[in-house]
Motif scaffolding. Structure first.
Motif, PDB file in Angstrom:
ATOM      1  N   ASN A 171     -35.334 -34.007 -72.587  1.00  0.00           N
ATOM      2  CA  ASN A 171     -36.498 -33.216 -72.191  1.00  0.00           C
ATOM      3  C   ASN A 171     -37.736 -33.709 -72.932  1.00  0.00           C
ATOM      4  N   VAL A 172     -38.863 -33.108 -72.609  1.00  0.00           N
ATOM      5  CA  VAL A 172     -40.136 -33.437 -73.250  1.00  0.00           C
ATOM      6  C   VAL A 172     -40.522 -32.277 -74.150  1.00  0.00           C
ATOM      7  N   GLN A 173     -40.847 -32.589 -75.401  1.00  0.00           N
ATOM      8  CA  GLN A 173     -41.215 -31.546 -76.354  1.00  0.00           C
ATOM      9  C   GLN A 173     -42.492 -31.929 -77.096  1.00  0.00           C
ATOM     10  N   ASP A 174     -43.322 -30.927 -77.338  1.00  0.00           N
ATOM     11  CA  ASP A 174     -44.474 -31.123 -78.213  1.00  0.00           C
ATOM     12  C   ASP A 174     -43.985 -31.185 -79.657  1.00  0.00           C
ATOM     13  N   PHE A 175     -44.795 -31.778 -80.515  1.00  0.00           N
ATOM     14  CA  PHE A 175     -44.462 -31.779 -81.938  1.00  0.00           C
ATOM     15  C   PHE A 175     -45.728 -31.667 -82.754  1.00  0.00           C
ATOM     16  N   ILE A 176     -45.559 -31.265 -83.986  1.00  0.00           N
ATOM     17  CA  ILE A 176     -46.677 -31.175 -84.927  1.00  0.00           C
ATOM     18  C   ILE A 176     -46.302 -31.951 -86.183  1.00  0.00           C
ATOM     19  N   VAL A 177     -47.302 -32.308 -86.962  1.00  0.00           N
ATOM     20  CA  VAL A 177     -47.112 -32.960 -88.252  1.00  0.00           C
ATOM     21  C   VAL A 177     -47.825 -32.117 -89.292  1.00  0.00           C
ATOM     22  N   THR A 178     -47.080 -31.634 -90.276  1.00  0.00           N
ATOM     23  CA  THR A 178     -47.672 -30.750 -91.288  1.00  0.00           C
ATOM     24  C   THR A 178     -47.650 -31.339 -92.693  1.00  0.00           C
ATOM     25  N   ASP A 179     -46.882 -32.413 -92.912  1.00  0.00           N
ATOM     26  CA  ASP A 179     -46.851 -32.997 -94.258  1.00  0.00           C
ATOM     27  C   ASP A 179     -47.758 -34.219 -94.316  1.00  0.00           C
ATOM     28  N   ILE A 188     -46.491 -36.144 -77.566  1.00  0.00           N
ATOM     29  CA  ILE A 188     -45.238 -35.531 -77.156  1.00  0.00           C
ATOM     30  C   ILE A 188     -44.074 -36.421 -77.583  1.00  0.00           C
ATOM     31  N   SER A 189     -42.873 -35.892 -77.436  1.00  0.00           N
ATOM     32  CA  SER A 189     -41.672 -36.660 -77.721  1.00  0.00           C
ATOM     33  C   SER A 189     -40.713 -36.543 -76.544  1.00  0.00           C
ATOM     34  N   VAL A 190     -40.136 -37.686 -76.147  1.00  0.00           N
ATOM     35  CA  VAL A 190     -39.032 -37.690 -75.195  1.00  0.00           C
ATOM     36  C   VAL A 190     -37.769 -37.545 -76.038  1.00  0.00           C
ATOM     37  N   ALA A 191     -37.194 -36.322 -76.024  1.00  0.00           N
ATOM     38  CA  ALA A 191     -36.129 -35.965 -76.963  1.00  0.00           C
ATOM     39  C   ALA A 191     -34.775 -36.006 -76.283  1.00  0.00           C
ATOM     40  N   PHE A 192     -33.778 -36.508 -77.026  1.00  0.00           N
ATOM     41  CA  PHE A 192     -32.394 -36.559 -76.568  1.00  0.00           C
ATOM     42  C   PHE A 192     -31.533 -35.785 -77.565  1.00  0.00           C
ATOM     43  N   LYS A 193     -30.799 -34.787 -77.039  1.00  0.00           N
ATOM     44  CA  LYS A 193     -29.951 -33.957 -77.890  1.00  0.00           C
ATOM     45  C   LYS A 193     -28.523 -34.018 -77.382  1.00  0.00           C
ATOM     46  N   PRO A 194     -27.539 -34.342 -78.246  1.00  0.00           N
ATOM     47  CA  PRO A 194     -26.144 -34.337 -77.806  1.00  0.00           C
ATOM     48  C   PRO A 194     -25.736 -32.948 -77.313  1.00  0.00           C
ATOM     49  N   THR A 195     -24.957 -32.904 -76.242  1.00  0.00           N
ATOM     50  CA  THR A 195     -24.510 -31.620 -75.721  1.00  0.00           C
ATOM     51  C   THR A 195     -23.544 -30.974 -76.691  1.00  0.00           C
ATOM     52  N   ALA A 196     -23.432 -29.628 -76.622  1.00  0.00           N
ATOM     53  CA  ALA A 196     -22.630 -28.877 -77.595  1.00  0.00           C
ATOM     54  C   ALA A 196     -21.177 -29.314 -77.583  1.00  0.00           C
ATOM     55  N   GLU A 197     -20.603 -29.563 -76.380  1.00  0.00           N
ATOM     56  CA  GLU A 197     -19.200 -29.934 -76.322  1.00  0.00           C
ATOM     57  C   GLU A 197     -18.956 -31.351 -76.807  1.00  0.00           C
ATOM     58  N   ASP A 198     -20.022 -32.140 -76.980  1.00  0.00           N
ATOM     59  CA  ASP A 198     -19.869 -33.530 -77.411  1.00  0.00           C
ATOM     60  C   ASP A 198     -19.954 -33.679 -78.924  1.00  0.00           C
ATOM     61  N   LEU A 199     -20.273 -32.567 -79.618  1.00  0.00           N
ATOM     62  CA  LEU A 199     -20.440 -32.649 -81.060  1.00  0.00           C
ATOM     63  C   LEU A 199     -19.087 -32.626 -81.768  1.00  0.00           C
ATOM     64  N   PRO A 200     -18.976 -33.266 -82.955  1.00  0.00           N
ATOM     65  CA  PRO A 200     -17.724 -33.228 -83.712  1.00  0.00           C
ATOM     66  C   PRO A 200     -17.383 -31.803 -84.132  1.00  0.00           C
ATOM     67  N   GLU A 201     -16.104 -31.483 -84.158  1.00  0.00           N
ATOM     68  CA  GLU A 201     -15.687 -30.150 -84.550  1.00  0.00           C
ATOM     69  C   GLU A 201     -15.948 -29.937 -86.031  1.00  0.00           C
ATOM     70  N   ALA A 206     -32.851 -36.707 -81.438  1.00  0.00           N
ATOM     71  CA  ALA A 206     -33.548 -37.973 -81.653  1.00  0.00           C
ATOM     72  C   ALA A 206     -34.437 -38.218 -80.450  1.00  0.00           C
ATOM     73  N   GLY A 207     -35.504 -38.950 -80.664  1.00  0.00           N
ATOM     74  CA  GLY A 207     -36.400 -39.171 -79.542  1.00  0.00           C
ATOM     75  C   GLY A 207     -37.410 -40.264 -79.794  1.00  0.00           C
ATOM     76  N   SER A 208     -38.213 -40.528 -78.787  1.00  0.00           N
ATOM     77  CA  SER A 208     -39.303 -41.505 -78.857  1.00  0.00           C
ATOM     78  C   SER A 208     -40.630 -40.754 -78.838  1.00  0.00           C
ATOM     79  N   ILE A 209     -41.559 -41.216 -79.654  1.00  0.00           N
ATOM     80  CA  ILE A 209     -42.876 -40.590 -79.727  1.00  0.00           C
ATOM     81  C   ILE A 209     -43.801 -41.223 -78.689  1.00  0.00           C
ATOM     82  N   VAL A 210     -44.525 -40.373 -77.976  1.00  0.00           N
ATOM     83  CA  VAL A 210     -45.468 -40.823 -76.957  1.00  0.00           C
ATOM     84  C   VAL A 210     -46.885 -40.508 -77.433  1.00  0.00           C
ATOM     85  N   TYR A 211     -47.675 -41.566 -77.617  1.00  0.00           N
ATOM     86  CA  TYR A 211     -49.090 -41.430 -77.969  1.00  0.00           C
ATOM     87  C   TYR A 211     -49.905 -41.552 -76.679  1.00  0.00           C
ATOM     88  N   LEU A 212     -50.558 -40.484 -76.276  1.00  0.00           N
ATOM     89  CA  LEU A 212     -51.363 -40.492 -75.056  1.00  0.00           C
ATOM     90  C   LEU A 212     -52.832 -40.323 -75.423  1.00  0.00           C
TER      91      LEU A 212
END
Length: 334
Positions: A92-100, A158-171, A181-187
């Protein structure tokens, strides 16, 4: 020299002579301990190997667009599975902020509506939003971007974010639920913008005993777009001679409304006296806006100096004492 008393051979020990069955009990206990240790070692790798290490790569890690209001764009992102098991992802596409001040992006929830002039997630979408990547293979997702006709000129992020699905995570690995994890998009939306940046802090420890010396530079971006400062720091000695040069990290982008700290090292150990550090840099779309600062610092190996002074003083004292002895007891002549 210390003498150690030797322990008699257990076969001659009086308790074994009196109670021979103790020897067999002792051997049984040793065998049981060895058996349990062997079972523990054999079973341990099985439990550890059940937690498979998971790794994937996204490319490109970042992408830049310069678009006019009303213009469209698209970009293909590739995700590669570096493991021996299939992996499934939500995209999905997510906004992000930088605070540090080190540029760490913080992803905002996808359903969060924010009043941020630098947000652009509502201008973009990713297809497909779910994908499976087989071991050693790659899959792709496409970012579609549409800039509104009335968009304000300046930077959007924005960031094009990839998140592993819940059933794919290690127990049993709860921390992995938040793995994204994702890629940063500078527009950059073309148009008239304000470019404004300045050095808010520059310097080194005022006094040091030895090198290396760490130089810290803090640059603030108060403009409408991200900036990519470039520059050099020149170190001069007491005579004004250039003795060392180092550069700011030119790969660093500073987001609007954020400060960024650069660390450079004056990599010499043996130094003495006052020094001056001069920063000369620039930023902006045409690399035409200046950045400058000056700082002074001292390096004095005072402990070594005190030891040398003490040795000189001791030498003088001993010399004077020897002179007095010669005056009290002059050498006799035959």
């Amino acid at each position: 020299m210390t003498n150690f008393k030797s322990i008699p051979n257990l076969t001659n020990f009086k308790y074994y002579k009196l109670f021979p069955h103790l020897r067999f009990a002792y051997l049984k206990i040793c065998l049981l301990i060895c058996l349990f240790a062997y079972l523990f070692i054999c079973l341990l790798p099985k439990s550890v190997s059940a937690q498979t290490s998971r790794s994937f790569t996204i490319s490109p890690p970042s992408v830049k667009f310069k678009l006019n209001p009303g213009e469209k764009a698209e970009k293909i992102f590739k995700i590669t599975n570096n493991t021996n098991e299939p992996l499934a992802f939500f995209a999905n596409v997510q906004d992000f902020i930088v605070t540090d001040n080190i540029g760490t992006p913080e992803l905002l929830p996808a359903d969060l509506v924010i009043d941020n002039k630098f947000a652009a997630s509502h201008w973009a979408t990713v297809i497909t939003d779910t994908l499976t990547v087989h071991p050693g293979k790659s899959n792709t997702a496409v970012l579609y971007l549409q800039v509104p006709g009335n968009a304000r000129p300046g930077g959007r992020y924005i960031s094009v974010a990839f998140k592993p699905t819940a059933e794919d995570l290690p127990e049993g690995t709860g921390a992995s639920v938040n793995t994204v994890a994702g890629s940063i998009v500078y527009l950059t939306v073309n148009g008239e913008t304000t470019e404004n940046g300045r050095v808010t802090a520059f310097g080194a420890p005022l006094f040091s005993e030895f090198g290396p010396i760490t130089l810290s530079t803090k640059i603030e971006n108060s403009g409408d777009n991200h900036i990519n400062p470039k520059g050099q720091i020149v170190i001069k000695n007491i005579f004004g001679q250039k003795i060392y040069t180092t550069a700011l990290d030119s790969r660093v982008n500073i987001f609007p409304g954020v400060e960024r700290v650069y660390q450079n090292v004056f990599a010499k150990k043996w130094l003495f006296g006052p020094y001056k550090a001069v920063l000369a840099g620039y930023f902006g779309q045409n690399d035409s806006l200046p950045l400058s600062a000056v700082a002074s610092f001292w390096v004095i190996p005072y402990k070594i100096i005190l030891i040398i002074i003490a040795l000189i003083v001791i030498g003088i004292i001993l010399y004077k004492k020897s002179q007095k002895k010669e005056e009290v007891n002059p050498p006799q002549t035959s």
